[in-house]
Enzyme design. Sequence first.
Site, PDB file in Angstrom:
ATOM      1  CB  SER A 149      38.942  38.056  43.415  1.00 59.29           C
ATOM      2  OG  SER A 149      39.938  38.150  42.412  1.00 59.29           O
ATOM      3  CE1 TYR A 180      42.702  38.796  47.415  1.00 60.29           C
ATOM      4  CE2 TYR A 180      42.690  37.871  45.207  1.00 60.29           C
ATOM      5  CZ  TYR A 180      42.292  38.848  46.102  1.00 60.29           C
ATOM      6  OH  TYR A 180      41.484  39.869  45.668  1.00 60.29           O
TER       7      TYR A 180
HETATM    8  C1  BMA Z   1      42.145  40.977  42.275  1.00 68.05           C
HETATM    9  C2  BMA Z   1      43.476  41.160  42.943  1.00 68.05           C
HETATM   10  C3  BMA Z   1      44.351  41.999  42.066  1.00 68.05           C
HETATM   11  C4  BMA Z   1      44.445  41.407  40.689  1.00 68.05           C
HETATM   12  C5  BMA Z   1      43.050  41.142  40.151  1.00 68.05           C
HETATM   13  C6  BMA Z   1      43.061  40.477  38.779  1.00 68.05           C
HETATM   14  O1  BMA Z   1      41.308  40.213  43.096  1.00 68.05           O
HETATM   15  O2  BMA Z   1      44.060  39.897  43.118  1.00 68.05           O
HETATM   16  O3  BMA Z   1      45.634  42.106  42.632  1.00 68.05           O
HETATM   17  O4  BMA Z   1      45.120  42.312  39.849  1.00 68.05           O
HETATM   18  O5  BMA Z   1      42.330  40.340  41.043  1.00 68.05           O
HETATM   19  O6  BMA Z   1      43.786  39.290  38.771  1.00 68.05           O
END
Ligand code: BMA
Length: 252
Positions: A132, A145
């Site tokens: 992410s 996360y």
């Molecule tokens: C992703 C999630 C989403 C978030 C995006 C940008 O991995 O965590 O909920 O909107 O990143 O921050």
Amino acid sequence: MTPGKNALVFGGASGIGWATSQTLLDQGAQVTIADLRRPADPRPSDPGRLRYTACDVRDASQVCEAVKKAVERGPLDWLVYSAGIQHYGSVVDTPIEEYDFVQQVNARGAFLACRSAIPAMTRGGAIVLVSSVQALACQEGVAAYAASKGTLEALTRAMAVDHAKDRIRVNAVLPGTVDTPMVRSSAERFGGRDGLEQTLEQWGGNHLLGRVAHATEIAHVIAFLLSDAASFMTGASYRVDGGLLSQLPVRL
Ligand code: BMA
């Protein structure tokens, strides 16, 4: 087209994983989906190339069984790790069990999947981990996360270094906000059921492209990184974030 490629997608039943499974099927690959639940909408046009195996990625023996299931079709060529959950809280207010849970699904599961899958990639192959943008920059209240996604980034590099000699390439994608069940449930949490679409729209507005991504837009990049067209790419992470991290929140 890449007929005959044998692909295994953890977390392949929904969201980015499902879009990836469909993209790989469209390209002629055989796809085994390992997930807690079956895909909600297996397409009738999948002519026996799509298989499902039940798997809780927290359980090493279930992960191992999922790899065995895929290997029934021959050596594994492609592995995608897309299982992921998002819980909210700072380090101080995240319960220890919740931190462990997020790590187990998002990061430890990737370790288990690669640990079982790499020895099965006997003719070389490619791995993509779904990380992410939050591995690089994060919003408030996503300590567990963000930490788990950062782990995936480091794991990507470590595996690329260790397994280049086995002709295995390893890369990660770093999506921005994507229209998936995970993000929809976050939007519902913060915007309420009525405000869900508005919240998604507002989150989309943070991206240079002014919207959230469709899962297929991430899937296409994953499929590219797996393919031979990406034969000189390994050990790297690629933002697929509509420009989200390109912009400083500074106004003139
Ligand atoms: C992703 C999630 C989403 C978030 C995006 C940008 O991995 O965590 O909920 O909107 O990143 O921050």
